[in-house]
Design a protein around this motif. Structure first.
Motif, short mmCIF file in Angstrom:
data_model
loop_
_atom_site.label_atom_id
_atom_site.label_comp_id
_atom_site.label_asym_id
_atom_site.label_seq_id
_atom_site.Cartn_x
_atom_site.Cartn_y
_atom_site.Cartn_z
N TRP A 171 0.85 -1.19 0.00
CA TRP A 171 0.00 0.00 0.00
C TRP A 171 0.89 1.24 0.00
CZ3 TRP A 171 -2.17 2.18 5.15
CH2 TRP A 171 -2.86 3.38 4.91
N LEU A 172 0.74 2.04 -1.04
CA LEU A 172 1.48 3.29 -1.21
C LEU A 172 0.56 4.45 -0.86
CD1 LEU A 172 3.94 4.93 -2.31
CD2 LEU A 172 2.92 4.67 -4.59
N HIS A 173 0.95 5.25 0.13
CA HIS A 173 0.09 6.35 0.59
C HIS A 173 0.85 7.66 0.59
CE1 HIS A 173 -2.88 8.61 2.84
NE2 HIS A 173 -1.94 8.97 3.70
N HIS A 174 0.18 8.73 0.17
CA HIS A 174 0.76 10.08 0.18
C HIS A 174 -0.18 11.03 0.91
CE1 HIS A 174 2.61 13.82 -0.89
NE2 HIS A 174 1.65 14.16 -1.73
N GLY A 175 0.37 11.86 1.77
CA GLY A 175 -0.44 12.84 2.48
C GLY A 175 0.46 13.86 3.15
N SER A 176 -0.12 14.59 4.10
CA SER A 176 0.56 15.70 4.75
C SER A 176 1.18 15.25 6.07
CB SER A 176 -0.46 16.82 5.00
OG SER A 176 -1.43 16.38 5.96
N SER A 177 1.42 16.21 6.98
CA SER A 177 2.06 15.88 8.26
C SER A 177 1.24 14.90 9.08
CB SER A 177 2.29 17.16 9.07
OG SER A 177 1.06 17.81 9.34
#
Length: 391
Positions: A171-177
């Motif tokens: 699972w590849l996830h991108h987001g903020s702090s």
């Protein structure tokens, strides 16, 4: 004195990093590839991508003693309370078996008022775990999500071998702090790490504090990373930075998703809007530090924008949620593997009443646990976008 053997540190012992840099001290994990790093000189991004959120050493051994030498670089903010030290989580066969930290290391002193930063050098430290079960086992050492960590040496009292990747989906996830870790208790208890554990998947966390900005190089990094499941959490940093107007936001989202789809045309892709953040629900950015609470040992944040500027296209969280839902609905007509989730399903008004954001921006450790469970149910549960075939 323990009779310990040193094992060379290499890529086959690491998971969750997209690149490894050889330094004068050892091995520095990066969460963005060198090509991406070369396209942006922003100091916040450089710090965030080199903080190894979700990165862990994984090996098989019957060792009862494990030592890891590291050189940390810990951020500090002028005029603000000291940041907590990073935590190393040691898991044995998937279960937490120890926690520790290191001393020494560098300090990256940041002045939020001017944006300047300087590094004050310090020595290598050692994290040590003892009393591990004397049997063959899989050991994971999750690195601190909030400290740049150069890996210097790994020592054990029994041989070490890599663990095959196995059949678990990636699972590849991108987001903020908030995806990066914000104020989670430890690296294996950030909400993405908890959700990955509950979902039975391998996590690659591209949560980049202050840097989830629809950057094309991040989209290309995701395009080129092997993954079975992908999620993108979009919105809060765009408001924080007051980076773009609605006119630019819409094509930027399309472009980001187009690029990801070039490498993953049919991979389940979940777009997640921001969690509830009352200061920015209807008030644009930028976000500014509120130093009025420093006397009580707390740093808080406030919205410095003007709600009247929404008519000029300034972004708020509600504007972003509405537009993301529309974009995904439009694209899903042709992309049946594209899905949308409202971030307030992870943390909404009732949650804010129960577990308010301590600094008005970032969730605490209890909220990370709640969000991890909620995401696992939403995404990996029956009928969810990440449900395995046959479930």
């Amino acid at each position: 004195m323990d009779d310990l053997t040193t094992t060379p540190l290499s890529a086959e012992l690491l998971r969750g990093a997209l690149d490894l840099e050889r330094t004068e001290h050892g091995l520095l994990p990066h969460r963005l590839p060198a090509r991406a790093r070369a396209q942006c000189t922003d100091g916040q991004l450089a710090m965030a991508e080199a903080q190894p959120s979700g990165v862990r050493l994984v090996f098989r051994t019957r060792a009862t003693v494990v030592e890891l030498d590291t050189l940390r670089t810990k951020p500090a903010y002028a005029g603000a309370p000291p940041r907590p030290d990073g935590v190393y989580d040691l898991l044995v066969d998937g279960r937490l078996a120890g926690q520790s930290g290191v001393t020494g290391g560098n300090v990256l002193m940041v002045d939020m008022a001017t944006g300047s930063a300087e590094t004050r050098p310090g020595p290598v430290g050692t994290v040590r775990f003892t009393g591990l079960p004397d049997r063959p086992k899989d050991v994971e050492i999750w690195l601190p999500y909030n400290e740049i960590t150069e890996l210097v040496a790994l020592r054990t009292d029994a041989p070490v071998e890599p663990v095959p990747q196995g059949s678990r989906r990636v699972w590849l996830h991108h987001g903020s702090s908030i995806s990066h870790g914000s104020d989670a208790a430890s690296p294996s208890t950030t909400w993405p790490a908890l959700a990955a554990s509950l979902g039975g998947v391998e996590l690659v966390n591209l949560g980049l504090g202050g840097s989830a900005l629809l950057d094309p190089f991040t989209a290309r990094a995701m395009r080129d990373t092997s993954a079975d499941l992908i999620s993108v959490k979009i919105g809060l940093n765009l408001v924080n930075m007051d980076l773009m107007r609605l006119r630019a936001f819409t094509p930027a989202v399309h472009g980001f998703l187009d690029t990801v789809r070039e490498g993953h045309p049919t991979t389940p892709l979940l777009v997640v809007s921001p969690i509830l953040c009352p200061i920015h629900e209807d008030t644009p950015g930028p976000t500014a530090p509120d130093f009025s609470t420093l006397g009580a040992g707390r740093l808080q944040f406030r919205a410095a924008g003007d709600p009247a500027e929404r008519v000029t296209g300034k972004l708020t969280l509600n504007v972003i949620r509405e537009e993301l839902a529309r974009i995904v609905e439009q694209r899903a007509a042709d992309d049946h593997h594209l899905h949308y989730a409202d971030g307030r399903e992870l943390y909404g008004e009732a949650d804010f009443a129960d577990l308010p954001l301590p600094d008005q921006l970032h969730p605490d450790a209890a909220t990370h646990r709640r969000m991890g469970g909620r995401f696992a149910e939403l995404a990996f549960g029956t009928g969810g976008p990440f449900t395995a075939r046959g479930d």
